[in-house]
Design a protein around this motif. Structure first.
Motif, PDB file in Angstrom:
ATOM      1  N   HIS A 103       0.534 -23.497   8.984  1.00 41.63           N
ATOM      2  CA  HIS A 103       0.879 -24.819   9.534  1.00 41.63           C
ATOM      3  C   HIS A 103      -0.347 -25.707   9.718  1.00 41.63           C
ATOM      4  O   HIS A 103      -1.444 -25.223   9.986  1.00 41.63           O
ATOM      5  CB  HIS A 103       1.688 -24.699  10.826  1.00 41.63           C
ATOM      6  CG  HIS A 103       0.972 -24.089  11.993  1.00 41.63           C
ATOM      7  ND1 HIS A 103       0.255 -24.845  12.900  1.00 41.63           N
ATOM      8  CD2 HIS A 103       0.877 -22.816  12.424  1.00 41.63           C
ATOM      9  CE1 HIS A 103      -0.239 -24.052  13.834  1.00 41.63           C
ATOM     10  NE2 HIS A 103       0.106 -22.808  13.570  1.00 41.63           N
ATOM     11  N   ASP A 135      -6.148 -21.699  15.130  1.00 44.88           N
ATOM     12  CA  ASP A 135      -4.705 -21.847  14.967  1.00 44.88           C
ATOM     13  C   ASP A 135      -4.336 -23.227  14.452  1.00 44.88           C
ATOM     14  O   ASP A 135      -4.279 -24.168  15.208  1.00 44.88           O
ATOM     15  CB  ASP A 135      -4.018 -21.580  16.314  1.00 44.88           C
ATOM     16  CG  ASP A 135      -2.510 -21.606  16.235  1.00 44.88           C
ATOM     17  OD1 ASP A 135      -1.978 -21.558  15.126  1.00 44.88           O
ATOM     18  OD2 ASP A 135      -1.869 -21.696  17.292  1.00 44.88           O
ATOM     19  N   ASN A 136      -4.106 -23.401  13.215  1.00 42.97           N
ATOM     20  CA  ASN A 136      -4.026 -22.432  12.143  1.00 42.97           C
ATOM     21  C   ASN A 136      -4.906 -22.882  10.983  1.00 42.97           C
ATOM     22  O   ASN A 136      -4.782 -22.442   9.856  1.00 42.97           O
ATOM     23  CB  ASN A 136      -2.543 -22.319  11.754  1.00 42.97           C
ATOM     24  CG  ASN A 136      -2.217 -21.301  10.687  1.00 42.97           C
ATOM     25  OD1 ASN A 136      -1.425 -21.562   9.805  1.00 42.97           O
ATOM     26  ND2 ASN A 136      -2.849 -20.134  10.711  1.00 42.97           N
ATOM     27  N   GLU A 169       4.889 -26.820  13.447  1.00 41.36           N
ATOM     28  CA  GLU A 169       5.134 -25.453  13.889  1.00 41.36           C
ATOM     29  C   GLU A 169       5.019 -25.360  15.397  1.00 41.36           C
ATOM     30  O   GLU A 169       5.725 -24.588  16.046  1.00 41.36           O
ATOM     31  CB  GLU A 169       4.127 -24.505  13.225  1.00 41.36           C
ATOM     32  CG  GLU A 169       4.449 -23.022  13.373  1.00 41.36           C
ATOM     33  CD  GLU A 169       3.848 -22.362  14.619  1.00 41.36           C
ATOM     34  OE1 GLU A 169       4.257 -21.249  14.942  1.00 41.36           O
ATOM     35  OE2 GLU A 169       2.975 -22.962  15.270  1.00 41.36           O
ATOM     36  N   GLU A 170       4.108 -26.146  15.960  1.00 44.33           N
ATOM     37  CA  GLU A 170       3.856 -26.070  17.403  1.00 44.33           C
ATOM     38  C   GLU A 170       4.902 -26.827  18.215  1.00 44.33           C
ATOM     39  O   GLU A 170       4.922 -26.708  19.435  1.00 44.33           O
ATOM     40  CB  GLU A 170       2.468 -26.628  17.736  1.00 44.33           C
ATOM     41  CG  GLU A 170       1.311 -25.929  17.011  1.00 44.33           C
ATOM     42  CD  GLU A 170       1.019 -24.527  17.546  1.00 44.33           C
ATOM     43  OE1 GLU A 170       1.803 -24.030  18.376  1.00 44.33           O
ATOM     44  OE2 GLU A 170       0.016 -23.937  17.101  1.00 44.33           O
ATOM     45  N   ASP A 193      -0.273 -17.354   9.697  1.00 39.17           N
ATOM     46  CA  ASP A 193      -0.352 -17.749  11.105  1.00 39.17           C
ATOM     47  C   ASP A 193       0.111 -16.606  12.010  1.00 39.17           C
ATOM     48  O   ASP A 193       0.434 -16.817  13.174  1.00 39.17           O
ATOM     49  CB  ASP A 193       0.520 -18.995  11.327  1.00 39.17           C
ATOM     50  CG  ASP A 193       0.476 -19.509  12.752  1.00 39.17           C
ATOM     51  OD1 ASP A 193      -0.616 -19.530  13.340  1.00 39.17           O
ATOM     52  OD2 ASP A 193       1.542 -19.888  13.283  1.00 39.17           O
TER      53      ASP A 193
HETATM   54 ZN   LIG Z   1      -0.160 -21.090  14.846  1.00 38.95          ZN
END
Ligand SMILES: [Zn+2]
Length: 463
Positions: A103, A135-136, A169-170, A193
């Protein structure tokens, strides 16, 4: 400055392809990561995920991907990227593609709280600091650099390798939902991830986890309403007391112990390196029989293990009343559940309602963008490939299947029947892990091994 950039680009282009060793892949990965951190890919106004995706596309195309094989799609305030490394279609066991999930978005970072600006990459004492450093963007950068390096080396996979980089994604995972809708006929998915290596505080590698399952995430709102009134004339029922009683019932309840293929393997591997004999014994007993109340109790007493033993639900927020001198008209709380793979979310909701057993307390599911997913099957051939790549760096490290507490992009693909495995090669001490937190950083020394790892794994799986 502009002229300098053009000169540099010209100079690089003049180097013959074979002279570009993998050290240039490492340099490129670091450059991609630094440039990547500078894009503020945070949900909301000013989200630069679309620009970051286009930057990545430009790098992939410059690195040998056909322009038509790299697609950036805008979706809401964000975007996703699809890049296809074309294969010959001659892979020995069918030609279904291998999907790669990562991501591009990051969690919000408030500059005022950080020691350094979160969106200005800084290298200090061997660490690269910045939001997304681990991340990420670490994995996105090292993976992209490794694919470009494979192109340079003329590698032709037997099957397509398709990079799917999501853009939320978050947060809402709408881009992941769109990607899983388009790409679910696949051999398997590697999620860059998820998974990864643990080091102890002395820098000694302890284990490498391959994420093969994750718990479903669900929030439930408990709410009680009441006509209220003057606090000088208390009367029953009181919305706050009703809510408190409901929460205490949830606190007192324990969901049953559960294991699956992934957590069973994980318990046994963890037991093997747990020095506390009593705890190690509990892990073995729980793996054999999750109804073993004593073993379960011991593991549930440890915050490091409780999440692996079954579904958990816990109160995380509460809000009640509207004035210090009035009876509450409304009391609400959020109960956050991490649900064991295979258990339907409505079943947990029904359980909470049954526990509370008070019609005055409404239990409503909060929309969280999470979908339930089963554990992926343990694939011995895949585990072998991963173990080989890990052991090339750290020969004795156990490679262990793990279940995470969720939620990664994998759940969307698992939900569509694609076996998905988290395999980030990043080895970190827990004191270095600041993902989602302040002063996120990665050891710069992790970049080169990550590029090598990804090259090995893809060469092996896609040949
Ligand atoms: Zn992540």
């Amino acid at each position: 400055m502009r002229h300098l950039a053009i000169l540099l680009a010209g100079a690089l282009a003049a180097i013959p392809a074979q002279a570009q060793t993998s050290s240039s892949a490492e340099a490129q990965a670091l450059e991609l990561l630094k440039r990547g951190i500078a894009f503020r890919t945070v949900a909301g106004p000013g989200n630069q995920t679309f620009d970051y995706a286009n930057y990545l596309k430009a790098q992939l195309v410059a690195g040998g991907f056909a322009d038509s094989d790299v697609r950036v799609e805008k979706l809401g305030d964000t975007a996703y990227l699809v890049a296809r490394y074309r294969g010959t279609g001659k892979a020995k066991n069918g030609a279904k593609p291998i999907l790669i999930s990562g991501h591009m978005d990051v969690v919000e970072a408030k500059p005022a709280d950080w020691e350094r600006d979160p969106f200005t990459p800084v290298v200090e004492n061997g660490y690269l600091f910045g939001r997304g450093a681990s991340d990420n963007k670490f994995d996105v950068s090292t993976f992209v650099a490794s694919m470009i390096q494979l192109k340079r080396e003329g590698f032709k996979p037997g099957r397509d390798v398709v990079l799917l980089f999501s853009g939320d994604e978050e947060t809402g995972m709408k881009t992941t939902a769109a990607l899983s809708e388009q790409f679910h006929d696949a051999e398997l998915l590697l999620n860059i991830d998820g998974g990864g290596g643990d080091m102890d505080e002395a820098g000694k590698p302890v284990m490498f986890g391959v994420q093969g399952a994750e718990k479903s995430y669900a929030d439930f709102e408990l709410s009680v309403t009441n006509p209220g009134g003057h606090s000088s004339a208390p009367r029953k029922p009181n919305a706050i007391y009703q809510l408190a009683a409901a929460l205490q019932k949830i606190e007192a309840y324990e969901f049953p112990g559960q294991v699956n293929e992934i957590t069973k393997a994980s318990w046994l591997a963890t037991a093997a390196r747990t020095p506390d004999a009593k705890l190690a014994d509990a892990m073995r007993r729980f793996a054999a029989n999750p109804e073993d109340a004593e073993a379960r109790g011991l593991l549930r007493g440890d915050p490091g293990y409780v999440g692996q033993t079954g579904t958990t639900c816990v109160a995380t927020m509460a809000n009640a009343g509207h004035a210090t001198n009035a009876l509450p008209q409304r009391a609400t709380a959020n109960v956050n559940c991490r649900i064991f793979p295979g258990t339907p979310i409505p079943e947990v909701q029904a359980k909470l309602a049954a526990l509370i057993a008070d019609p005055a307390v409404m239990v409503t599911k909060v929309e969280s963008g999470s979908v339930p997913s089963d554990a992926s099957p343990l694939r011995p051939e895949l585990m072998k490939v991963i173990a080989k790549a890990v052991h090339a760096r750290f020969p004795d490290v156990p490679v262990v299947p793990v279940m995470s507490a969720g939620a990664t992009d994998s759940m969307w693909f698992r939900g569509k029947g694609v076996a998905s495995y988290g395999v980030s090669p990043l080895f970190m001490k827990s004191s270095d892990s600041f993902a989602h937190g302040l002063n996120e950083r990665i050891p710069v020394g992790e970049i080169a091994p990550a590029v090598t790892f990804y090259k090995r794994v893809i060469t092996e799986l896609a040949k």
